[in-house]
Design a protein around this motif. Structure first.
Motif, PDB file in Angstrom:
ATOM      1  N   PHE A 176       0.828  -1.206   0.000  1.00  8.34           N
ATOM      2  CA  PHE A 176       0.000   0.000   0.000  1.00  8.34           C
ATOM      3  C   PHE A 176       0.860   1.254   0.000  1.00  8.34           C
ATOM      4  CE2 PHE A 176      -2.193   3.346   2.524  1.00  8.34           C
ATOM      5  CZ  PHE A 176      -3.144   3.684   1.558  1.00  8.34           C
ATOM      6  N   ASP A 177       0.664   2.080  -1.012  1.00 11.41           N
ATOM      7  CA  ASP A 177       1.354   3.360  -1.122  1.00 11.41           C
ATOM      8  C   ASP A 177       0.284   4.428  -1.349  1.00 11.41           C
ATOM      9  OD1 ASP A 177       2.750   5.620  -1.812  1.00 11.41           O
ATOM     10  OD2 ASP A 177       4.235   4.580  -3.030  1.00 11.41           O
ATOM     11  N   PRO A 178       0.069   5.313  -0.372  1.00 17.06           N
ATOM     12  CA  PRO A 178      -1.002   6.310  -0.519  1.00 17.06           C
ATOM     13  C   PRO A 178      -0.826   7.231  -1.720  1.00 17.06           C
ATOM     14  CG  PRO A 178       0.399   6.790   1.385  1.00 17.06           C
ATOM     15  CD  PRO A 178       0.753   5.422   0.919  1.00 17.06           C
ATOM     16  N   ALA A 179       0.427   7.485  -2.125  1.00 16.58           N
ATOM     17  CA  ALA A 179       0.645   8.328  -3.301  1.00 16.58           C
ATOM     18  C   ALA A 179       0.095   7.649  -4.556  1.00 16.58           C
ATOM     19  CB  ALA A 179       2.135   8.622  -3.464  1.00 16.58           C
ATOM     20  N   ASN A 180       0.338   6.343  -4.703  1.00 15.52           N
ATOM     21  CA  ASN A 180      -0.208   5.599  -5.840  1.00 15.52           C
ATOM     22  C   ASN A 180      -1.734   5.532  -5.770  1.00 15.52           C
ATOM     23  OD1 ASN A 180       2.344   5.115  -6.823  1.00 15.52           O
ATOM     24  ND2 ASN A 180       2.540   3.118  -5.823  1.00 15.52           N
ATOM     25  N   TRP A 181      -2.275   5.474  -4.552  1.00 21.55           N
ATOM     26  CA  TRP A 181      -3.731   5.463  -4.383  1.00 21.55           C
ATOM     27  C   TRP A 181      -4.325   6.754  -4.943  1.00 21.55           C
ATOM     28  CZ3 TRP A 181      -7.456   8.411  -2.008  1.00 21.55           C
ATOM     29  CH2 TRP A 181      -8.697   7.807  -1.767  1.00 21.55           C
ATOM     30  N   TRP A 182      -3.676   7.871  -4.671  1.00 23.47           N
ATOM     31  CA  TRP A 182      -4.174   9.150  -5.181  1.00 23.47           C
ATOM     32  C   TRP A 182      -4.057   9.233  -6.702  1.00 23.47           C
ATOM     33  CZ3 TRP A 182      -6.768  13.361  -3.515  1.00 23.47           C
ATOM     34  CH2 TRP A 182      -7.021  13.456  -2.151  1.00 23.47           C
ATOM     35  N   VAL A 183      -3.005   8.684  -7.248  1.00 22.30           N
ATOM     36  CA  VAL A 183      -2.865   8.669  -8.710  1.00 22.30           C
ATOM     37  C   VAL A 183      -4.002   7.891  -9.339  1.00 22.30           C
ATOM     38  CG1 VAL A 183      -1.437   7.827 -10.612  1.00 22.30           C
ATOM     39  CG2 VAL A 183      -0.360   8.957  -8.655  1.00 22.30           C
ATOM     40  N   ALA A 184      -4.405   6.790  -8.690  1.00 21.80           N
ATOM     41  CA  ALA A 184      -5.441   5.922  -9.249  1.00 21.80           C
ATOM     42  C   ALA A 184      -6.847   6.474  -9.083  1.00 21.80           C
ATOM     43  CB  ALA A 184      -5.351   4.535  -8.596  1.00 21.80           C
ATOM     44  N   TYR A 185      -7.132   7.109  -7.933  1.00 24.06           N
ATOM     45  CA  TYR A 185      -8.521   7.473  -7.631  1.00 24.06           C
ATOM     46  C   TYR A 185      -8.751   8.962  -7.407  1.00 24.06           C
ATOM     47  CZ  TYR A 185      -8.331   2.489  -6.623  1.00 24.06           C
ATOM     48  OH  TYR A 185      -8.121   1.137  -6.713  1.00 24.06           O
ATOM     49  N   GLY A 186      -7.726   9.801  -7.609  1.00 21.57           N
ATOM     50  CA  GLY A 186      -7.886  11.223  -7.306  1.00 21.57           C
ATOM     51  C   GLY A 186      -8.205  12.122  -8.473  1.00 21.57           C
ATOM     52  N   ALA A 187      -8.676  11.554  -9.588  1.00 20.38           N
ATOM     53  CA  ALA A 187      -8.931  12.371 -10.784  1.00 20.38           C
ATOM     54  C   ALA A 187     -10.020  13.419 -10.556  1.00 20.38           C
ATOM     55  CB  ALA A 187      -9.306  11.464 -11.955  1.00 20.38           C
ATOM     56  N   SER A 188     -10.921  13.173  -9.626  1.00 19.33           N
ATOM     57  CA  SER A 188     -12.016  14.124  -9.356  1.00 19.33           C
ATOM     58  C   SER A 188     -11.496  15.415  -8.727  1.00 19.33           C
ATOM     59  CB  SER A 188     -13.049  13.495  -8.419  1.00 19.33           C
ATOM     60  OG  SER A 188     -13.556  12.298  -8.955  1.00 19.33           O
ATOM     61  N   THR A 189     -10.323  15.363  -8.132  1.00 19.99           N
ATOM     62  CA  THR A 189      -9.750  16.538  -7.460  1.00 19.99           C
ATOM     63  C   THR A 189      -8.309  16.732  -7.944  1.00 19.99           C
ATOM     64  OG1 THR A 189      -9.082  15.117  -5.621  1.00 19.99           O
ATOM     65  CG2 THR A 189     -11.189  16.274  -5.405  1.00 19.99           C
ATOM     66  N   PRO A 190      -8.118  17.239  -9.150  1.00 15.32           N
ATOM     67  CA  PRO A 190      -6.776  17.291  -9.757  1.00 15.32           C
ATOM     68  C   PRO A 190      -5.755  18.097  -8.963  1.00 15.32           C
ATOM     69  CG  PRO A 190      -8.355  18.598 -11.010  1.00 15.32           C
ATOM     70  CD  PRO A 190      -9.138  17.802 -10.041  1.00 15.32           C
ATOM     71  N   GLN A 191      -6.157  19.240  -8.417  1.00 17.32           N
ATOM     72  CA  GLN A 191      -5.202  20.059  -7.656  1.00 17.32           C
ATOM     73  C   GLN A 191      -4.808  19.378  -6.345  1.00 17.32           C
ATOM     74  OE1 GLN A 191      -3.638  22.722  -8.705  1.00 17.32           O
ATOM     75  NE2 GLN A 191      -4.771  22.724 -10.647  1.00 17.32           N
ATOM     76  N   LEU A 192      -5.789  18.803  -5.667  1.00 17.89           N
ATOM     77  CA  LEU A 192      -5.508  18.110  -4.408  1.00 17.89           C
ATOM     78  C   LEU A 192      -4.685  16.848  -4.675  1.00 17.89           C
ATOM     79  CD1 LEU A 192      -6.061  18.367  -1.385  1.00 17.89           C
ATOM     80  CD2 LEU A 192      -8.055  16.900  -1.679  1.00 17.89           C
ATOM     81  N   ARG A 193      -4.958  16.184  -5.786  1.00 18.98           N
ATOM     82  CA  ARG A 193      -4.176  14.998  -6.142  1.00 18.98           C
ATOM     83  C   ARG A 193      -2.713  15.363  -6.373  1.00 18.98           C
ATOM     84  NH1 ARG A 193      -5.305  11.372 -11.505  1.00 18.98           N
ATOM     85  NH2 ARG A 193      -4.836  13.376 -12.477  1.00 18.98           N
ATOM     86  N   LYS A 194      -2.482  16.492  -7.015  1.00 19.55           N
ATOM     87  CA  LYS A 194      -1.113  16.944  -7.260  1.00 19.55           C
ATOM     88  C   LYS A 194      -0.383  17.168  -5.935  1.00 19.55           C
ATOM     89  CE  LYS A 194       1.486  20.655  -9.542  1.00 19.55           C
ATOM     90  NZ  LYS A 194       1.373  21.921 -10.318  1.00 19.55           N
TER      91      LYS A 194
END
Length: 443
Positions: A277-295
């Protein structure tokens, strides 16, 4: 820290954090200095120093433990202390057998003051109860120390959350006795303040779905919510429109498990914290709805928290560039260090695939001298004395009586060594899972 302040004045959008490995060691050493635990540590040191100081006792110990040492050298002084206590607890039966054997009775050291003290320590049930208690208190913090020093995955998203878990584990280990756990909580909070509870750490804690989606009350923590506002204000100074969009639009989507965050695969994907489990990879996979927060999340959660990797690299340079080999060209020196450092990384990765590797173990015994040499003098952690040079300071950090654990010729009286053939056994590296059971048995 002074340099960090100067750097921050020049570049106000950067963040400074303390080395997590160093800070956790300060916590452990502070707890180890409390009278209740210091007494046990001192008794354990006296015992191991006595055993390693004499050829006869060393041979007897290795005979009864089947060639396994009781002192285990760690990457820091307290890592050596914890690993050695763990080793003592694991070899409790063998040590008791040794000090109640005919060989010990016939040994002239058994009638000395130090010999009698060692015997009293080993057969004393209170001592072993104290060892088990020390391990129960130290183990949660050592677990976090292993995580930040393992170089297996970026750890900044886990440091703050794991320390909160450590506090509760210690409270439970001490039976919710406020008088027993309060001094420990004070030490942890004092060492942590301004080092591991910074804006960066709190923001990473909030943006790690492993913690937030298990406990949504985190978003009601004023310190945590203020931290992410301060973080956004720092990295986007003056851009109030973007700041408001991140805090007022995108952040609630994430915290409310809305849009793509509401998918079952996204929620299930952050339920377990393991090596995969890597939270950064989790955000890459599921954070498209919030592009700035994902960055922001991917940048923060990809950070490490320890400077140990740099220090290991410096140590490699020290080993390659020596006084006898000081005319190496810079390019050749860099190439030699590159090959050696990466060879060590490959070896460690190979070990991890075949078995659990104790990341706190060191290759030399420089940090374990107080457990094998009497009156070993090491300067306190800190800055070099202005009256001496840096090189002399570093030399003084290593005792003039430095010994390696596998040395066979210890300075001692002429005594006949035990030569019985014994079968070798490997020494375990995992935390003793029976600590709790041992404590209950002794009670």
């Amino acid at each position: 820290m002074g340099a960090a302040k100067l750097l921050k004045e020049k570049r106000p959008t950067i963040f400074w954090t303390s080395c997590a490995t160093h800070t956790l060691n300060l916590m452990l050493e502070g707890i180890g200095g409390l009278p209740r635990y210091k007494k046990i540590l001192n008794h354990a040191k006296t015992l191991t120093v006595f055993i390693y100081a004499h050829h006869k006792t060393l041979a007897m110990m290795r005979h009864f433990t089947k060639k396994r040492d009781i002192v285990r050298q760690g990457v820091t002084r307290f890592a050596s202390a914890f690993l050695t206590l763990e080793s003592l607890a694991d070899k409790k039966a063998q040590l008791k057998q040794m000090f109640t054997s005919d060989e010990w009775e016939s040994c002239r050291l058994s009638n000395t003051v130090k010999g009698k003290a060692a015997y009293d320590t080993v057969v004393n049930a209170t001592f072993w109860t104290g060892v088990a208690l020390c391990l129960k208190v130290f183990a949660p913090l050592v677990k976090v120390l292993r995580m930040v020093d393992a170089d297996r995955k970026p750890s900044i998203g886990f440091v703050y959350g794991e320390i909160q878990n450590v506090k509760q584990e210690i409270i439970n280990a001490l039976g919710n006795n406020k008088k027993a756990y309060e001094p420990i909580m004070d030490i942890i909070s004092k060492k942590m303040k301004g080092r591991l509870d910074t804006t960066l750490h709190l923001t990473a804690y909030l943006l790690n779905p492993y913690y937030l989606y298990k406990n949504l009350e985190i978003q009601n923590d004023i310190d945590v919510t203020d931290a992410i506002v301060d973080f956004v204000d720092t990295i986007y100074p003056g851009d109030h429109s973007l700041q408001n969009h991140i805090v007022m639009v995108e952040l609630p989507v994430y915290m409310g498990k809305q849009e793509k965050f509401s998918r079952e695969i996204a929620i299930k994907g952050c339920e377990v914290n393991n090596d995969k489990f890597d939270p950064a990879n989790w955000w890459v996979a599921y954070g498209a709805s919030t592009p700035q927060l994902r960055k922001i999340a991917t940048r923060i959660l990809s950070l490490t928290t320890s400077s140990s990797g740099c220090e290991r690299n410096w140590s490699t340079f020290e080993g390659v560039h020596t006084k006898k080999r000081n005319r190496l060209e810079a390019s050749k020196l860099n190439n030699l260090v590159f090959v050696q450092f990466n060879a060590n990384l490959m070896e460690n990765n190979k070990k991890r695939k075949t078995k659990d590797m104790e990341v706190l173990l060191a290759k030399d015994a420089s940090e374990a001298q107080e457990w094998i040499v009497e009156n070993d003098v090491l300067l306190d952690e800190g800055e070099p004395d202005e009256a001496i040079g840096d090189e002399e300071f570093l030399q003084n950090r290593r005792s003039s009586r430095l010994r390696e654990l596998d040395e066979e010729e210890f300075v001692s009286e002429d005594e006949e060594e035990l030569n019985e053939d014994v079968e070798y056994e490997s020494d375990g590296v995992n935390i003793n899972e029976q600590i709790g059971a041992t404590l209950e048995e002794e009670d």
